[in-house]
Design an enzyme around this catalytic site. Structure first.
Site, PDB file in Angstrom:
ATOM      1  N   GLU A 106       0.804  -1.215   0.000  1.00  0.00           N
ATOM      2  CA  GLU A 106       0.000   0.000   0.000  1.00  0.00           C
ATOM      3  C   GLU A 106       0.835   1.262   0.000  1.00  0.00           C
ATOM      4  OE1 GLU A 106      -2.113  -0.627   3.662  1.00  0.00           O
ATOM      5  OE2 GLU A 106      -0.720   0.671   4.719  1.00  0.00           O
ATOM      6  N   CYS A 119       3.210   8.359   1.000  1.00  0.00           N
ATOM      7  CA  CYS A 119       3.785   7.367   1.911  1.00  0.00           C
ATOM      8  C   CYS A 119       3.989   6.073   1.121  1.00  0.00           C
ATOM      9  CB  CYS A 119       2.817   7.148   3.078  1.00  0.00           C
ATOM     10  SG  CYS A 119       3.341   5.873   4.209  1.00  0.00           S
ATOM     11  N   CYS A 126       6.967  -7.394   6.629  1.00  0.00           N
ATOM     12  CA  CYS A 126       8.115  -6.850   7.352  1.00  0.00           C
ATOM     13  C   CYS A 126       8.669  -7.916   8.287  1.00  0.00           C
ATOM     14  CB  CYS A 126       7.696  -5.625   8.156  1.00  0.00           C
ATOM     15  SG  CYS A 126       9.101  -4.813   8.960  1.00  0.00           S
ATOM     16  N   CYS A 130       7.353  -5.862  15.018  1.00  0.00           N
ATOM     17  CA  CYS A 130       6.873  -4.979  16.088  1.00  0.00           C
ATOM     18  C   CYS A 130       5.447  -5.391  16.457  1.00  0.00           C
ATOM     19  CB  CYS A 130       6.912  -3.525  15.645  1.00  0.00           C
ATOM     20  SG  CYS A 130       8.557  -3.041  15.073  1.00  0.00           S
ATOM     21  N   CYS A 133       2.136  -3.421  15.281  1.00  0.00           N
ATOM     22  CA  CYS A 133       2.059  -3.026  13.867  1.00  0.00           C
ATOM     23  C   CYS A 133       1.394  -4.106  13.024  1.00  0.00           C
ATOM     24  CB  CYS A 133       3.468  -2.742  13.352  1.00  0.00           C
ATOM     25  SG  CYS A 133       3.536  -2.430  11.579  1.00  0.00           S
ATOM     26  N   CYS A 350      -1.557   1.360   9.518  1.00  0.00           N
ATOM     27  CA  CYS A 350      -0.451   0.930   8.659  1.00  0.00           C
ATOM     28  C   CYS A 350      -0.566  -0.549   8.317  1.00  0.00           C
ATOM     29  CB  CYS A 350       0.826   1.202   9.457  1.00  0.00           C
ATOM     30  SG  CYS A 350       2.340   0.590   8.785  1.00  0.00           S
TER      31      CYS A 350
HETATM   32  N1  SAH Z   1       9.439   0.072   9.256  1.00  0.00           N
HETATM   33  C1  SAH Z   1       9.682   1.470   9.371  1.00  0.00           C
HETATM   34  C2  SAH Z   1       8.747   2.308   8.510  1.00  0.00           C
HETATM   35  C3  SAH Z   1       7.335   1.865   8.374  1.00  0.00           C
HETATM   36  S1  SAH Z   1       6.344   1.960   9.836  1.00  0.00           S
HETATM   37  C4  SAH Z   1       9.574   1.900  10.822  1.00  0.00           C
HETATM   38  O1  SAH Z   1       9.114   1.126  11.643  1.00  0.00           O
HETATM   39  O2  SAH Z   1       9.977   3.027  11.105  1.00  0.00           O
HETATM   40  C5  SAH Z   1       6.017   3.709   9.910  1.00  0.00           C
HETATM   41  C6  SAH Z   1       5.626   4.225  11.283  1.00  0.00           C
HETATM   42  O3  SAH Z   1       4.338   3.741  11.651  1.00  0.00           O
HETATM   43  C7  SAH Z   1       6.572   3.787  12.396  1.00  0.00           C
HETATM   44  O4  SAH Z   1       6.946   4.909  13.174  1.00  0.00           O
HETATM   45  C8  SAH Z   1       5.726   2.833  13.223  1.00  0.00           C
HETATM   46  O5  SAH Z   1       6.136   2.862  14.568  1.00  0.00           O
HETATM   47  C9  SAH Z   1       4.339   3.396  13.012  1.00  0.00           C
HETATM   48  N2  SAH Z   1       3.226   2.484  13.249  1.00  0.00           N
HETATM   49  C10 SAH Z   1       3.143   1.175  12.932  1.00  0.00           C
HETATM   50  N3  SAH Z   1       1.932   0.681  13.289  1.00  0.00           N
HETATM   51  C11 SAH Z   1       1.241   1.695  13.841  1.00  0.00           C
HETATM   52  C12 SAH Z   1      -0.081   1.838  14.397  1.00  0.00           C
HETATM   53  N4  SAH Z   1      -0.909   0.801  14.454  1.00  0.00           N
HETATM   54  N5  SAH Z   1      -0.440   3.050  14.869  1.00  0.00           N
HETATM   55  C13 SAH Z   1       0.398   4.115  14.792  1.00  0.00           C
HETATM   56  N6  SAH Z   1       1.626   4.049  14.271  1.00  0.00           N
HETATM   57  C14 SAH Z   1       2.050   2.861  13.800  1.00  0.00           C
HETATM   58 FE1  SF4 Z   2       8.078  -3.298  10.345  1.00  0.00          FE
HETATM   59 FE2  SF4 Z   2       5.843  -2.278  11.345  1.00  0.00          FE
HETATM   60 FE3  SF4 Z   2       8.002  -2.491  12.887  1.00  0.00          FE
HETATM   61 FE4  SF4 Z   2       7.974  -0.671  10.904  1.00  0.00          FE
HETATM   62  S1  SF4 Z   2       6.651  -0.693  12.729  1.00  0.00           S
HETATM   63  S2  SF4 Z   2       9.608  -2.104  11.423  1.00  0.00           S
HETATM   64  S3  SF4 Z   2       6.724  -1.781   9.371  1.00  0.00           S
HETATM   65  S4  SF4 Z   2       6.859  -4.219  11.989  1.00  0.00           S
END
Ligand code: SAH
Ligand code: SF4
Length: 359
Positions: A106, A119, A126, A130, A133, A350
């Protein structure tokens, strides 16, 4: 123990005919040389692909009809295709792109008064895992190629009718960990900033990482590179270990050292993203520790209220707490902003639009 991010992610399997969309000048020279044409044709194709953002060989009217016909046979021209879009009340649109092998990623188009921010995704899924996420829950499928990254930009700019000189910012904040796919991300960066093509400003491109220190160090060695954002998300190793497994490999001290050593241009700052999870990372103590972390190098802080998704087990913070943390950080002299997840009402957090496509 080897961890998922220590292994390179799989790549897209090569197609039977090469895809010109995403080729740099060198590769295009090779392509036209194979057709007995001069390098000048490669430059014309490059302009057609990245300056004019053409999507079909018929549009390349600067080439002879005969050459277009041979290209049609010998090379694909396939950008990622939009298969689902969800518009939000705030004006942003989340797009799901189908890739050549059927995977879906996306991208989001976010218009603002003075610019548009796109974006982008860098991987299918990934490897970082995390726990808050939606993309992390998918695991890693494969890396995107440079053409699939540039293709999200080309396709969104075309879909929204942008002129070639509209101010555009890019953020690698969609699916995937861009530093786990640094070679393709940097190849895409070179194409995106080439003055003969899309000509985007390197200063307007931001790469966000979860804290892959080996990747931060590799990025630091590039003279031309995107700006850096770090997803800090927690202020103690105990909590960061829990929500971001990468912290068990590189903890907060290792991150701090890597960021302090990161060579910044004059006026450049590192963005610290901080996802607020109610009762986990949103205490006033967290706010004070976040301020102390941010004070160690030129930085700005971006607070991101958690965007809830099915089965995550986390909750967003209260509005009152967001306000208190803003005030606390501002009082310490930090530049702080709150990112309201755009498109929340229609597509959720995300990674969710692509997950909906997959099911
Ligand atoms: N993998 C990279 C970039 C993609 S995630 C990273 O983690 O930085 C982009 C941002 O979205 C990151 O700061 C992550 O912490 C945040 N993010 C992921 N899931 C989220 C959610 N459910 N609500 C708010 N922010 C989220
Ligand atoms: Fe991967 Fe989501 Fe963690 Fe970013 S926040 S590194 S997209 S698992």
């Amino acid at each position: 123990m080897t961890r998922a991010w220590d292994q390179p992610a799989p790549e897209l399997a090569p197609a039977p005919v090469p895809n010109a969309a995403g080729m740099g000048l060198e590769a295009l020279r090779g392509l036209v040389a194979g057709l007995g044409e001069s390098g000048f044709r490669a430059a014309q194709i490059f302009e057609g692909l990245y300056r004019h953002r053409w999507t079909r060989w018929e549009q390349f009217t600067s080439l002879s009809r005969d050459l277009r016909a041979r290209l049609q046979e010998r090379a694909g021209l396939s950008w990622p295709e939009i298969v689902d879009s969800a518009g939000s009340d705030d004006g942003s649109t989340k797009h799901a792109f189908r890739l050549e092998d059927g995977h879906v990623v996306e991208g989001v188009h976010m218009p603002y008064r003075d610019r548009t921010t796109l974006c982008l995704s860098s991987q299918v899924g990934c490897a970082m895992g995390c726990t808050f996420c939606a993309t992390g829950l998918m695991g890693i499928k494969r890396n995107l190629g440079a053409g699939e990254i540039v293709g999200q930009v080309v396709t969104m700019l075309n879909a929204h009718g942008h002129a070639g000189n509209d101010p555009v910012n890019l953020v690698f904040m969609g699916m995937g960990e861009p530093l786990h796919n640094l070679d393709q991300v940097m190849a895409a960066f070179a194409l995106l900033t080439d003055p003969r093509g899309l000509a985007l400003s390197p200063r307007r491109i931001t790469l966000s990482t979860s804290g892959l220190v080996s990747g931060i160090q590799r990025l630091a060695a590039h003279a031309r590179r995107p700006r850096l954002a770090l997803s800090l998300n927690a202020t103690t190793d105990a909590y960061r270990d829990r929500i971001m497994p990468v912290n068990r490999a590189w903890n907060l001290a290792a991150l701090r050292d890597a960021l302090k050593a990161f060579p910044l241009e004059h006026g450049e700052r590192i963005t610290l993203e901080y996802v607020l999870l109610q009762g986990v990372t949103d205490s006033l103590e967290d706010g004070r520790r976040l301020a102390a972390f941010a004070a160690q190098f030129p930085s700005k802080v971006n607070l991101i209220p958690f965007n809830p998704h099915e089965g995550s087990g986390f909750e967003p913070p209260s509005e009152q707490r967001i306000g208190e943390l803003m005030a606390l950080l501002a009082a310490k002299g930090l530049t702080v902003s709150v990112r309201r997840s755009r498109g929340q009402d229609v597509a959720g957090a995300c990674g969710q639009l692509a997950r909906r496509q997959q099911r």
